[in-house]
Design an enzyme around this catalytic site. Structure first.
Site, PDB file in Angstrom:
ATOM      1  N   ASP A  13      91.213 -47.995 -55.464  1.00 19.68           N
ATOM      2  CA  ASP A  13      89.835 -47.578 -55.176  1.00 19.68           C
ATOM      3  C   ASP A  13      88.809 -48.312 -56.024  1.00 19.68           C
ATOM      4  O   ASP A  13      87.747 -47.774 -56.345  1.00 19.68           O
ATOM      5  CB  ASP A  13      89.664 -46.051 -55.380  1.00 19.68           C
ATOM      6  CG  ASP A  13      90.561 -45.253 -54.459  1.00 19.68           C
ATOM      7  OD1 ASP A  13      90.856 -45.738 -53.357  1.00 19.68           O
ATOM      8  OD2 ASP A  13      90.961 -44.147 -54.845  1.00 19.68           O
ATOM      9  N   LYS A  16      87.947 -52.817 -53.447  1.00 16.81           N
ATOM     10  CA  LYS A  16      88.566 -54.013 -52.859  1.00 16.81           C
ATOM     11  C   LYS A  16      88.003 -54.310 -51.479  1.00 16.81           C
ATOM     12  O   LYS A  16      87.766 -55.468 -51.124  1.00 16.81           O
ATOM     13  CB  LYS A  16      90.093 -53.815 -52.751  1.00 16.81           C
ATOM     14  CG  LYS A  16      90.779 -53.629 -54.089  1.00 16.81           C
ATOM     15  CD  LYS A  16      92.255 -53.327 -53.938  1.00 16.81           C
ATOM     16  CE  LYS A  16      92.571 -51.999 -53.307  1.00 16.81           C
ATOM     17  NZ  LYS A  16      92.210 -50.810 -54.097  1.00 16.81           N
ATOM     18  N   GLY A  40      92.496 -46.593 -48.483  1.00 28.56           N
ATOM     19  CA  GLY A  40      91.215 -46.336 -47.834  1.00 28.56           C
ATOM     20  C   GLY A  40      90.219 -47.328 -48.398  1.00 28.56           C
ATOM     21  O   GLY A  40      89.844 -47.226 -49.562  1.00 28.56           O
ATOM     22  N   HIS A  41      89.862 -48.326 -47.614  1.00 23.76           N
ATOM     23  CA  HIS A  41      88.971 -49.392 -48.085  1.00 23.76           C
ATOM     24  C   HIS A  41      87.618 -49.262 -47.391  1.00 23.76           C
ATOM     25  O   HIS A  41      87.536 -49.368 -46.168  1.00 23.76           O
ATOM     26  CB  HIS A  41      89.594 -50.767 -47.813  1.00 23.76           C
ATOM     27  CG  HIS A  41      90.882 -50.991 -48.554  1.00 23.76           C
ATOM     28  ND1 HIS A  41      91.619 -52.142 -48.454  1.00 23.76           N
ATOM     29  CD2 HIS A  41      91.548 -50.199 -49.439  1.00 23.76           C
ATOM     30  CE1 HIS A  41      92.689 -52.048 -49.229  1.00 23.76           C
ATOM     31  NE2 HIS A  41      92.666 -50.876 -49.832  1.00 23.76           N
ATOM     32  N   GLN A 224      95.998 -50.256 -53.013  1.00 20.12           N
ATOM     33  CA  GLN A 224      96.329 -49.584 -54.275  1.00 20.12           C
ATOM     34  C   GLN A 224      95.919 -50.479 -55.469  1.00 20.12           C
ATOM     35  O   GLN A 224      94.968 -51.216 -55.341  1.00 20.12           O
ATOM     36  CB  GLN A 224      97.817 -49.210 -54.344  1.00 20.12           C
ATOM     37  CG  GLN A 224      98.205 -48.080 -53.396  1.00 20.12           C
ATOM     38  CD  GLN A 224      98.424 -48.532 -51.959  1.00 20.12           C
ATOM     39  OE1 GLN A 224      99.196 -49.431 -51.706  1.00 20.12           O
ATOM     40  NE2 GLN A 224      97.779 -47.899 -51.010  1.00 20.12           N
TER      41      GLN A 224
HETATM   42  P1  GDP Z   1      89.064 -49.703 -52.310  1.00 22.52           P
HETATM   43  O1  GDP Z   1      90.149 -48.766 -51.922  1.00 22.52           O
HETATM   44  O2  GDP Z   1      89.417 -50.508 -53.520  1.00 22.52           O
HETATM   45  O3  GDP Z   1      88.585 -50.562 -51.190  1.00 22.52           O
HETATM   46  O4  GDP Z   1      87.826 -48.786 -52.751  1.00 22.52           O
HETATM   47  P2  GDP Z   1      87.303 -47.456 -51.994  1.00 22.52           P
HETATM   48  O5  GDP Z   1      86.627 -47.849 -50.752  1.00 22.52           O
HETATM   49  O6  GDP Z   1      88.388 -46.449 -51.906  1.00 22.52           O
HETATM   50  O7  GDP Z   1      86.301 -46.898 -53.088  1.00 22.52           O
HETATM   51  C1  GDP Z   1      85.221 -47.648 -53.548  1.00 22.52           C
HETATM   52  C2  GDP Z   1      83.934 -46.857 -53.270  1.00 22.52           C
HETATM   53  O8  GDP Z   1      82.887 -47.430 -54.000  1.00 22.52           O
HETATM   54  C3  GDP Z   1      83.495 -46.934 -51.807  1.00 22.52           C
HETATM   55  O9  GDP Z   1      82.877 -45.730 -51.472  1.00 22.52           O
HETATM   56  C4  GDP Z   1      82.487 -48.082 -51.798  1.00 22.52           C
HETATM   57  O10 GDP Z   1      81.528 -47.969 -50.762  1.00 22.52           O
HETATM   58  C5  GDP Z   1      81.847 -47.885 -53.134  1.00 22.52           C
HETATM   59  N1  GDP Z   1      81.328 -49.093 -53.793  1.00 22.52           N
HETATM   60  C6  GDP Z   1      81.858 -50.355 -53.814  1.00 22.52           C
HETATM   61  N2  GDP Z   1      81.128 -51.139 -54.624  1.00 22.52           N
HETATM   62  C7  GDP Z   1      80.137 -50.374 -55.126  1.00 22.52           C
HETATM   63  C8  GDP Z   1      79.086 -50.603 -56.055  1.00 22.52           C
HETATM   64  O11 GDP Z   1      78.922 -51.683 -56.608  1.00 22.52           O
HETATM   65  N3  GDP Z   1      78.252 -49.546 -56.326  1.00 22.52           N
HETATM   66  C9  GDP Z   1      78.414 -48.321 -55.754  1.00 22.52           C
HETATM   67  N4  GDP Z   1      77.573 -47.367 -56.094  1.00 22.52           N
HETATM   68  N5  GDP Z   1      79.398 -48.073 -54.883  1.00 22.52           N
HETATM   69  C10 GDP Z   1      80.256 -49.074 -54.584  1.00 22.52           C
HETATM   70  P1  IMO Z   2      93.458 -47.983 -52.071  1.00 26.07           P
HETATM   71  O1  IMO Z   2      94.068 -49.130 -51.335  1.00 26.07           O
HETATM   72  C1  IMO Z   2      94.099 -44.889 -55.061  1.00 26.07           C
HETATM   73  C2  IMO Z   2      98.069 -43.042 -55.179  1.00 26.07           C
HETATM   74  C3  IMO Z   2      98.215 -41.586 -54.799  1.00 26.07           C
HETATM   75  C4  IMO Z   2      99.346 -41.185 -55.721  1.00 26.07           C
HETATM   76  C5  IMO Z   2     100.230 -42.426 -55.718  1.00 26.07           C
HETATM   77  C6  IMO Z   2     101.412 -42.353 -54.740  1.00 26.07           C
HETATM   78  O2  IMO Z   2      92.413 -47.263 -51.319  1.00 26.07           O
HETATM   79  O3  IMO Z   2      93.050 -48.385 -53.450  1.00 26.07           O
HETATM   80  P2  IMO Z   2     101.565 -42.604 -52.100  1.00 26.07           P
HETATM   81  O4  IMO Z   2     100.959 -41.799 -50.992  1.00 26.07           O
HETATM   82  O5  IMO Z   2     101.202 -44.042 -52.083  1.00 26.07           O
HETATM   83  O6  IMO Z   2     103.044 -42.397 -52.222  1.00 26.07           O
HETATM   84  O7  IMO Z   2     100.953 -41.973 -53.457  1.00 26.07           O
HETATM   85  O8  IMO Z   2      99.388 -43.509 -55.361  1.00 26.07           O
HETATM   86  N1  IMO Z   2      97.419 -43.902 -54.157  1.00 26.07           N
HETATM   87  C7  IMO Z   2      96.189 -44.404 -54.280  1.00 26.07           C
HETATM   88  N2  IMO Z   2      95.248 -44.214 -55.226  1.00 26.07           N
HETATM   89  N3  IMO Z   2      93.871 -45.747 -54.049  1.00 26.07           N
HETATM   90  C8  IMO Z   2      94.802 -45.970 -53.113  1.00 26.07           C
HETATM   91  O9  IMO Z   2      94.669 -46.925 -52.162  1.00 26.07           O
HETATM   92  C9  IMO Z   2      96.013 -45.248 -53.175  1.00 26.07           C
HETATM   93  N4  IMO Z   2      97.128 -45.203 -52.398  1.00 26.07           N
HETATM   94  C10 IMO Z   2      97.976 -44.385 -53.024  1.00 26.07           C
HETATM   95  O10 IMO Z   2      97.036 -40.857 -55.060  1.00 26.07           O
HETATM   96  O11 IMO Z   2      98.865 -41.023 -57.038  1.00 26.07           O
HETATM   97 MG    MG Z   3      90.468 -46.728 -51.602  1.00 20.94          MG
END
Ligand code: GDP
Ligand code: IMO
Ligand code: MG
Length: 426
Positions: A13, A16, A40-41, A224
């Site tokens: 999270d 990415k 979840g990206h 992840q």
């Molecule tokens: P990922 O799994 O690595 O793709 O990240 P996620 O999408 O799960 O979580 C990142 C969150 O941060 C999302 O809600 C993005 O929209 C948000 N985000 C990304 N870059 C920035 C930033 O520079 N500032 C803020 N405030 N939010 C950001």
């Molecule tokens: P993105 O790609 C953050 C975590 C779960 C748990 C552990 C194992 O959005 O960064 P699983 O269901 O994979 O067996 O769970 O990994 N986890 C993540 N944490 N971002 C993710 O994906 C994750 N995918 C799995 O919360 O701790």
């Molecule tokens: Mg994510």
């Protein structure tokens, strides 16, 4: 553009999705190499928000072909739902998505076992996303998994499914007292998925390697993060795949000699969702206030994310394991209002100071972070588009992160939207 691997530098999270979307502007192929719909990206474009789970974020830009590699585990129902959602948001998927013949398939028994095992573990649970990821990878390694190519051949598929269900139903009944699953029902359901997905299923290693030989480039999209890697993370509080840079090769069939660059994505602070050690975690009122300010809720499960200060010990390890050429720092803007900001520079463990990642989850749990405190800049940064224009104290904070971790900054994100980005070298 060179062939670049994007990895989550810490616990996932990190943002990415946003960074991949930025770099896809110059990409021919964008390939996911591990994980499944546990990811979840998030990408924000204008007033629209897209949350990608299985399909690479690169699908959002027309110039790129999206690839799901063999290292990914696929829940066909989740994939079909994602395709439908994207098409409803006017993103063309047909003809632009390739799914590896060798990717393993998630079945309801995987999901059920994930859930039942977690519930049985009680306070020792991992905190998985309950998507069936771990059990599906377990079957892959046990050589009982069913691949996308198997789904395309009804007699092979039925034989494998029948064999698997005999074992899974026995476990479900005797260990968990759960009713058995019907072979016929699952067979029919998955044959229907197979029919709808067959147009996407192709020989990924061949396609990617031929493309690279012709001078096209591939952007590898990790899911992840490094600390969730089954080999290098905080085992057993990890996912079941290799989100680290090496995973890009294993999960697509592209050799290490073809990789030109590795970029790690990290937030300007830290978060973790699920259980497991997190030395710099916030607690109490500040934790709750910060989570709300930072909007730190899971993009897949909606769970509140645990938040904490930037941890240079973990980041140094990530730089090493992934041999990061540079990093992208996201969410700097979240720290805009803080009076002071801490950075963890080392850990205290049983009276000694340790600067390198101790490896073992048990040891990390007993580590206490040693902090350095910097003063905050207390002024908005989301409108800023060049590094020079950043407040002096923001630059000092970033520079300290870079000095402590020995890595170069490539991209700085100051908001969720595409344009809220500072690229340091193109
Ligand atoms: P990922 O799994 O690595 O793709 O990240 P996620 O999408 O799960 O979580 C990142 C969150 O941060 C999302 O809600 C993005 O929209 C948000 N985000 C990304 N870059 C920035 C930033 O520079 N500032 C803020 N405030 N939010 C950001
Ligand atoms: P993105 O790609 C953050 C975590 C779960 C748990 C552990 C194992 O959005 O960064 P699983 O269901 O994979 O067996 O769970 O990994 N986890 C993540 N944490 N971002 C993710 O994906 C994750 N995918 C799995 O919360 O701790
Ligand atoms: Mg994510």
């Amino acid at each position: 553009m060179p062939n670049i691997v994007i990895v989550g530098a810490l616990f996932g999270d990190e943002g990415k999705g946003k960074i991949v979307d930025i770099l896809t502007e110059n990409a021919d192929y964008v390939a996911r190499f591990q994980g499944g719909h546990n990811a979840g990206h998030t990408v924000e474009i204008g007033s629209e928000q897209f949350i990608l789970h299985l399909i690479p974020s690169g699908i959002l830009r027309e110039n790129a072909v999206a690839v799901i590699g063999n290292g990914v585990v696929i829940d066909p129902a989740a994939l079909l739902k994602e395709i439908e959602l994207l098409e409803n948001q006017k993103i063309k998927v047909a003809g632009r998505l390739i799914v590896s013949t060798h990717a393993h398939v998630i079945f309801p028994y995987h999901q059920l076992l994930d859930e039942l095992r977690e519930d049985k573990k009680g306070s020792k649970k991992i905190g998985t996303t309950k998507r069936g990821i771990g059990p599906a990878y377990a079957d892959k390694v046990a050589r009982t998994g069913i691949r996308m190519i198997d789904l395309m051949n009804k007699s092979i598929f039925r034989e494998k499914l029948q064999h698997n269900l005999e074992e899974k139903n026995t476990i479900l009944k005797s260990v968990y007292n759960v009713s058995p699953l019907s072979v016929d029902k699952l067979f029919n359901e998955y044959c229907e998925y197979a029919e709808r997905l067959s147009q996407y299923v192709k020989n990924v290693p061949l396609i990617l390697n031929e493309a690279i030989l012709k001078g096209k480039n591939v952007l590898f999209e990790g899911a992840q993060g490094t600390m969730l890697d089954v080999d290098f993370g905080t085992y057993p509080y990890v996912t079941s795949s290799n989100p680290t840079a090496g995973g890009a090769c294993i999960g697509t069939g592209v050799a290490p000699s073809c990789i030109d660059e590795v970029i790690g994505v990290t937030k300007a602070y830290s978060t973790r969702v699920g259980e497991g050690p997190f030395p710099t975690e916030f607690f109490g009122d500040f934790a709750e206030w910060f989570r709300q300010e930072a909007k730190e809720y899971g993009a897949t499960t909606g769970r509140p994310r645990r938040c904490g200060w930037f941890d240079a010990v973990l980041m140094r390890y990530s730089v090493l394991i992934n041999r990061l050429d540079s990093i992208a720092i996201t969410k700097l803007d979240v720290l805009d209002g803080l009076k002071t900001i801490k950075i963890c520079t080392a850990y205290k463990y049983k009276g000694t100071t340790i600067e390198a990642f101790p490896g073992d989850a048990e040891v990390i749990t007993q580590c206490e972070p040693i902090y350095e405190e910097l003063s905050g800049w207390q002024t908005p940064t989301s409108h800023i588009r060049s590094y020079e224009e950043l407040p002096k104290k923001a630059k000092a904070y970033i520079q300290r992160l870079l000095d402590l971790t020995g890595v170069r900054l490539k991209i700085l994100s100051v908001g969720p939207k595409r344009e809220e980005t500072i690229i340091l070298d193109a």
